[in-house]
Design a protein around this motif. Structure first.
Motif, PDB file in Angstrom:
ATOM      1  N   PHE A 154       6.332   4.750  -1.403  1.00  0.00           N
ATOM      2  CA  PHE A 154       6.033   3.325  -1.377  1.00  0.00           C
ATOM      3  C   PHE A 154       5.375   2.948  -0.050  1.00  0.00           C
ATOM      4  CE2 PHE A 154       7.314  -1.013  -0.245  1.00  0.00           C
ATOM      5  CZ  PHE A 154       6.759  -1.717  -1.299  1.00  0.00           C
ATOM      6  N   PHE A 155       5.932   3.428   1.057  1.00  0.00           N
ATOM      7  CA  PHE A 155       5.394   3.139   2.381  1.00  0.00           C
ATOM      8  C   PHE A 155       3.961   3.661   2.502  1.00  0.00           C
ATOM      9  CE2 PHE A 155       4.685   4.462   6.790  1.00  0.00           C
ATOM     10  CZ  PHE A 155       4.787   3.231   7.417  1.00  0.00           C
ATOM     11  N   GLU A 156       3.705   4.879   2.049  1.00  0.00           N
ATOM     12  CA  GLU A 156       2.366   5.461   2.125  1.00  0.00           C
ATOM     13  C   GLU A 156       1.368   4.669   1.292  1.00  0.00           C
ATOM     14  OE1 GLU A 156       2.969   9.482   0.894  1.00  0.00           O
ATOM     15  OE2 GLU A 156       3.648  10.124   2.873  1.00  0.00           O
ATOM     16  N   ARG A 157       1.812   4.217   0.114  1.00  0.00           N
ATOM     17  CA  ARG A 157       0.930   3.446  -0.755  1.00  0.00           C
ATOM     18  C   ARG A 157       0.591   2.090  -0.114  1.00  0.00           C
ATOM     19  NH1 ARG A 157       3.609   4.226  -5.257  1.00  0.00           N
ATOM     20  NH2 ARG A 157       4.814   2.337  -5.102  1.00  0.00           N
ATOM     21  N   GLU A 158       1.593   1.419   0.456  1.00  0.00           N
ATOM     22  CA  GLU A 158       1.353   0.134   1.112  1.00  0.00           C
ATOM     23  C   GLU A 158       0.480   0.306   2.351  1.00  0.00           C
ATOM     24  OE1 GLU A 158       2.132  -2.967  -0.046  1.00  0.00           O
ATOM     25  OE2 GLU A 158       2.613  -1.789  -1.817  1.00  0.00           O
ATOM     26  N   LEU A 159       0.730   1.339   3.114  1.00  0.00           N
ATOM     27  CA  LEU A 159      -0.086   1.615   4.290  1.00  0.00           C
ATOM     28  C   LEU A 159      -1.524   1.921   3.870  1.00  0.00           C
ATOM     29  CD1 LEU A 159      -0.026   1.897   7.354  1.00  0.00           C
ATOM     30  CD2 LEU A 159       0.578   4.289   7.051  1.00  0.00           C
ATOM     31  N   SER A 160      -1.671   2.586   2.743  1.00  0.00           N
ATOM     32  CA  SER A 160      -2.995   2.899   2.226  1.00  0.00           C
ATOM     33  C   SER A 160      -3.754   1.616   1.883  1.00  0.00           C
ATOM     34  CB  SER A 160      -2.876   3.790   0.990  1.00  0.00           C
ATOM     35  OG  SER A 160      -4.142   4.036   0.443  1.00  0.00           O
ATOM     36  N   HIS A 161      -3.052   0.622   1.320  1.00  0.00           N
ATOM     37  CA  HIS A 161      -3.703  -0.660   1.011  1.00  0.00           C
ATOM     38  C   HIS A 161      -4.224  -1.305   2.296  1.00  0.00           C
ATOM     39  CE1 HIS A 161      -2.630  -0.676  -3.180  1.00  0.00           C
ATOM     40  NE2 HIS A 161      -1.343  -0.578  -2.905  1.00  0.00           N
ATOM     41  N   ASP A 162      -3.402  -1.274   3.346  1.00  0.00           N
ATOM     42  CA  ASP A 162      -3.815  -1.847   4.630  1.00  0.00           C
ATOM     43  C   ASP A 162      -5.006  -1.094   5.213  1.00  0.00           C
ATOM     44  OD1 ASP A 162      -1.724  -3.617   4.345  1.00  0.00           O
ATOM     45  OD2 ASP A 162      -0.405  -2.561   5.757  1.00  0.00           O
ATOM     46  N   ASP A 186      -4.216   6.106  -2.808  1.00  0.00           N
ATOM     47  CA  ASP A 186      -4.534   5.885  -4.213  1.00  0.00           C
ATOM     48  C   ASP A 186      -6.009   6.132  -4.476  1.00  0.00           C
ATOM     49  OD1 ASP A 186      -5.394   3.732  -2.844  1.00  0.00           O
ATOM     50  OD2 ASP A 186      -4.349   2.236  -4.033  1.00  0.00           O
TER      51      ASP A 186
END
Length: 121
Positions: free
Chosen positions: A47-55, A100
């Motif tokens: 989850f953290f990696e996915r959110e960081l990826s969005h940023d 992603d």
């Protein structure tokens, strides 16, 4: 497979064979990596990696927009080509960190140069 899982599977198979359990045909896409045992905290890390990826993607898009605005201020065609190459290299570096499947698209050098020429007329 553990003893408990094996016992459960055997009981379910026996119930289905005896007609006590209706086991319809299962259809659909299998869940990827379902058979892998995951380490503790795997979901939070993902989850953290996915959110960081969005940023990171948002930052890369902002950088690409800033680079696009700078293309039109270039004094000559060689400078435009160099600026596009630099922007595409920055996009490549950003895309490596995007988890992603939504990478930032490259600039088309020939298209940018053609637009730059038309703006100079």
């Amino acid at each position: 497979m553990s003893y408990l899982e094996r016992m459960l599977e055997e009981r379910l198979a026996k119930a289905a064979a005896d007609g006590e359990l209706s086991a319809p045909r299962l259809e659909g896409k299998p869940i990827a990596d379902l058979h892998w045992e995951r380490p503790e905290g795997w979901w939070a890390k993902r989850f953290f990696e996915r959110e960081l990826s969005h940023d990171r993607r948002a930052a890369a898009l902002e950088g690409a927009a800033a680079a696009r605005a700078a293309f039109w201020r270039c004094p000559d065609e060689d400078t435009v080509r160099a600026a596009v190459a630099d922007a595409n290299a920055a996009i490549d570096r950003a895309n490596v960190n995007i988890v992603d499947g939504a990478p930032v698209d490259h600039f088309d050098t020939d298209d940018i140069v053609d637009r730059w020429r038309r703006l100079r007329r």
